[in-house]
Design a protein around this motif. Structure first.
Motif, PDB file in Angstrom:
ATOM      1  N   UNK A   1       0.759  -1.019   0.250  1.00  0.00           N
ATOM      2  CA  UNK A   1      -0.074   0.184   0.238  1.00  0.00           C
ATOM      3  C   UNK A   1       0.403   1.158   0.053  1.00  0.00           C
ATOM      4  N   UNK A   2       1.960   1.118   0.976  1.00  0.00           N
ATOM      5  CA  UNK A   2       2.927   2.217   0.694  1.00  0.00           C
ATOM      6  C   UNK A   2       3.758   2.750  -0.342  1.00  0.00           C
ATOM      7  N   UNK A   3       4.348   1.519  -1.109  1.00  0.00           N
ATOM      8  CA  UNK A   3       4.424   1.767  -3.001  1.00  0.00           C
ATOM      9  C   UNK A   3       3.350   1.914  -4.080  1.00  0.00           C
ATOM     10  N   UNK A   4       2.437   1.631  -3.510  1.00  0.00           N
ATOM     11  CA  UNK A   4       0.835   1.645  -4.670  1.00  0.00           C
ATOM     12  C   UNK A   4       0.577   3.178  -4.006  1.00  0.00           C
ATOM     13  N   UNK A   5       1.050   3.373  -3.228  1.00  0.00           N
ATOM     14  CA  UNK A   5       0.537   4.687  -3.604  1.00  0.00           C
ATOM     15  C   UNK A   5       1.422   6.114  -3.694  1.00  0.00           C
ATOM     16  N   UNK A   6       2.447   5.909  -3.997  1.00  0.00           N
ATOM     17  CA  UNK A   6       3.878   6.619  -4.358  1.00  0.00           C
ATOM     18  C   UNK A   6       3.407   6.208  -6.261  1.00  0.00           C
ATOM     19  N   UNK A   7       3.467   5.444  -6.436  1.00  0.00           N
ATOM     20  CA  UNK A   7       2.843   4.865  -7.740  1.00  0.00           C
ATOM     21  C   UNK A   7       2.614   5.860  -8.465  1.00  0.00           C
ATOM     22  N   UNK A   8       1.156   5.722  -8.024  1.00  0.00           N
ATOM     23  CA  UNK A   8      -0.899   6.406  -8.094  1.00  0.00           C
ATOM     24  C   UNK A   8       0.229   7.470  -8.248  1.00  0.00           C
ATOM     25  N   UNK A   9       0.536   8.521  -7.078  1.00  0.00           N
ATOM     26  CA  UNK A   9       0.938   9.501  -6.855  1.00  0.00           C
ATOM     27  C   UNK A   9       1.994  10.879  -6.437  1.00  0.00           C
TER      28      UNK A   9
ATOM     29  N   UNK B   1       1.549  -2.479  -8.608  1.00  0.00           N
ATOM     30  CA  UNK B   1       1.694  -3.330  -8.157  1.00  0.00           C
ATOM     31  C   UNK B   1       0.585  -4.544  -7.584  1.00  0.00           C
ATOM     32  N   UNK B   2       0.615  -5.549  -8.213  1.00  0.00           N
ATOM     33  CA  UNK B   2      -0.383  -6.414  -7.579  1.00  0.00           C
ATOM     34  C   UNK B   2       0.521  -7.200  -6.223  1.00  0.00           C
ATOM     35  N   UNK B   3      -0.631  -8.299  -5.431  1.00  0.00           N
ATOM     36  CA  UNK B   3       0.659  -8.741  -4.560  1.00  0.00           C
ATOM     37  C   UNK B   3       1.073 -10.073  -5.661  1.00  0.00           C
ATOM     38  N   UNK B   4       0.695 -10.412  -5.478  1.00  0.00           N
ATOM     39  CA  UNK B   4       0.962 -11.840  -6.665  1.00  0.00           C
ATOM     40  C   UNK B   4       2.883 -11.191  -7.153  1.00  0.00           C
ATOM     41  N   UNK B   5       2.879 -10.134  -7.421  1.00  0.00           N
ATOM     42  CA  UNK B   5       4.601  -9.663  -7.791  1.00  0.00           C
ATOM     43  C   UNK B   5       5.468  -9.415  -6.633  1.00  0.00           C
TER      44      UNK B   5
ATOM     45  N   UNK C   1      19.660   0.376  -2.719  1.00  0.00           N
ATOM     46  CA  UNK C   1      18.661   1.221  -1.045  1.00  0.00           C
ATOM     47  C   UNK C   1      17.336   1.299  -1.768  1.00  0.00           C
ATOM     48  N   UNK C   2      16.267   0.789  -1.266  1.00  0.00           N
ATOM     49  CA  UNK C   2      14.911   1.458  -1.676  1.00  0.00           C
ATOM     50  C   UNK C   2      14.526   1.858   0.107  1.00  0.00           C
ATOM     51  N   UNK C   3      13.813   2.975  -0.326  1.00  0.00           N
ATOM     52  CA  UNK C   3      13.448   3.699   0.971  1.00  0.00           C
ATOM     53  C   UNK C   3      12.267   4.513   0.474  1.00  0.00           C
ATOM     54  N   UNK C   4      10.723   4.031   1.021  1.00  0.00           N
ATOM     55  CA  UNK C   4       9.649   4.791   1.207  1.00  0.00           C
ATOM     56  C   UNK C   4       8.928   4.612   2.767  1.00  0.00           C
ATOM     57  N   UNK C   5       8.451   5.880   2.692  1.00  0.00           N
ATOM     58  CA  UNK C   5       7.312   5.975   3.554  1.00  0.00           C
ATOM     59  C   UNK C   5       6.112   6.672   3.462  1.00  0.00           C
ATOM     60  N   UNK C   6       5.046   5.754   4.666  1.00  0.00           N
ATOM     61  CA  UNK C   6       3.632   6.475   4.376  1.00  0.00           C
ATOM     62  C   UNK C   6       3.889   7.744   5.007  1.00  0.00           C
ATOM     63  N   UNK C   7       2.930   8.690   3.096  1.00  0.00           N
ATOM     64  CA  UNK C   7       2.505   9.926   3.473  1.00  0.00           C
ATOM     65  C   UNK C   7       2.086  10.206   4.585  1.00  0.00           C
ATOM     66  N   UNK C   8       1.367   9.326   5.621  1.00  0.00           N
ATOM     67  CA  UNK C   8       0.898   9.791   6.642  1.00  0.00           C
ATOM     68  C   UNK C   8       1.201  10.208   7.815  1.00  0.00           C
ATOM     69  N   UNK C   9       3.077   9.501   7.146  1.00  0.00           N
ATOM     70  CA  UNK C   9       3.818  10.377   8.967  1.00  0.00           C
ATOM     71  C   UNK C   9       4.836  10.515   8.134  1.00  0.00           C
TER      72      UNK C   9
END
Length: 164
Positions: free
Chosen positions: A16-24, A34-38, A83-91
């Motif tokens: 969910x954190x990653x897909x937020x960044x994909x979409x926004x 991304x889908x859960x299987x991949x 290195x990849x680093x992603x943070x939930x936009x709410x925090x």
């Protein structure tokens, strides 16, 4: 807030954190969620040694994650990780990225199979560039207009940190 190795039960929140960044956003140049299987395949490609995934959590809520992934598939690149680093936009802005960076770089410094950590950052991502520079990464150059997202051509800035 603490960091720990990611578990399979964290995958939905990480995705969910990653897909937020994909979409926004442009922290990833993926354009399709991304889908859960991949995502499960991505998770299984990681291990606790050279290619870990860490999550920052409060209780069982994932606030962000950092991963070290293979840089390239050729054998000569085996001691280099990306290195990849992603943070939930709410925090964002609450120290999650620093906690993750502290944890993942401490891991990299102890792991004998890692010599260099590389980050490929969208050229306009000033927050990511600042944190990489804060943690001793060296700027290695920009590739101009190599990605297109949201109708804009985007640059990528390359950073590295060596562990000797």
């Amino acid at each position: 807030m603490r960091c720990r190795l990611a578990k399979e039960k964290d995958l939905e929140q990480i995705l969910a954190i990653y897909n937020y960044e994909v979409e926004h956003g442009t922290a990833t140049l993926d354009t399709n969620p991304k889908e859960m299987d991949e995502w499960r395949i991505w998770f299984e490609m990681h291990d606790e040694n050279t290619h870990p995934i860490y999550v920052a959590v409060t209780e069982d809520i994932v606030l962000g994650y950092a991963s070290l992934s293979p840089y390239r598939s050729k054998d000569a690149f085996a001691t280099t990780v990306e290195l990849s680093l992603y943070v939930d936009p709410k925090v964002r802005g609450r120290g999650v990225a620093s906690l993750l960076m502290d944890t993942i770089l401490e891991h990299a410094s102890r792991e004998q199979g890692i010599h260099s950590v590389v980050s490929v950052i969208e050229g306009g991502n000033a927050v990511s560039i600042r944190i990489h520079e804060k943690y001793g990464f060296t700027y290695c150059g920009t590739l101009h207009e190599v990605g297109k997202k949201f109708g804009r051509m985007l640059d990528i800035a390359n950073y590295e940190r060596l562990f000797i």
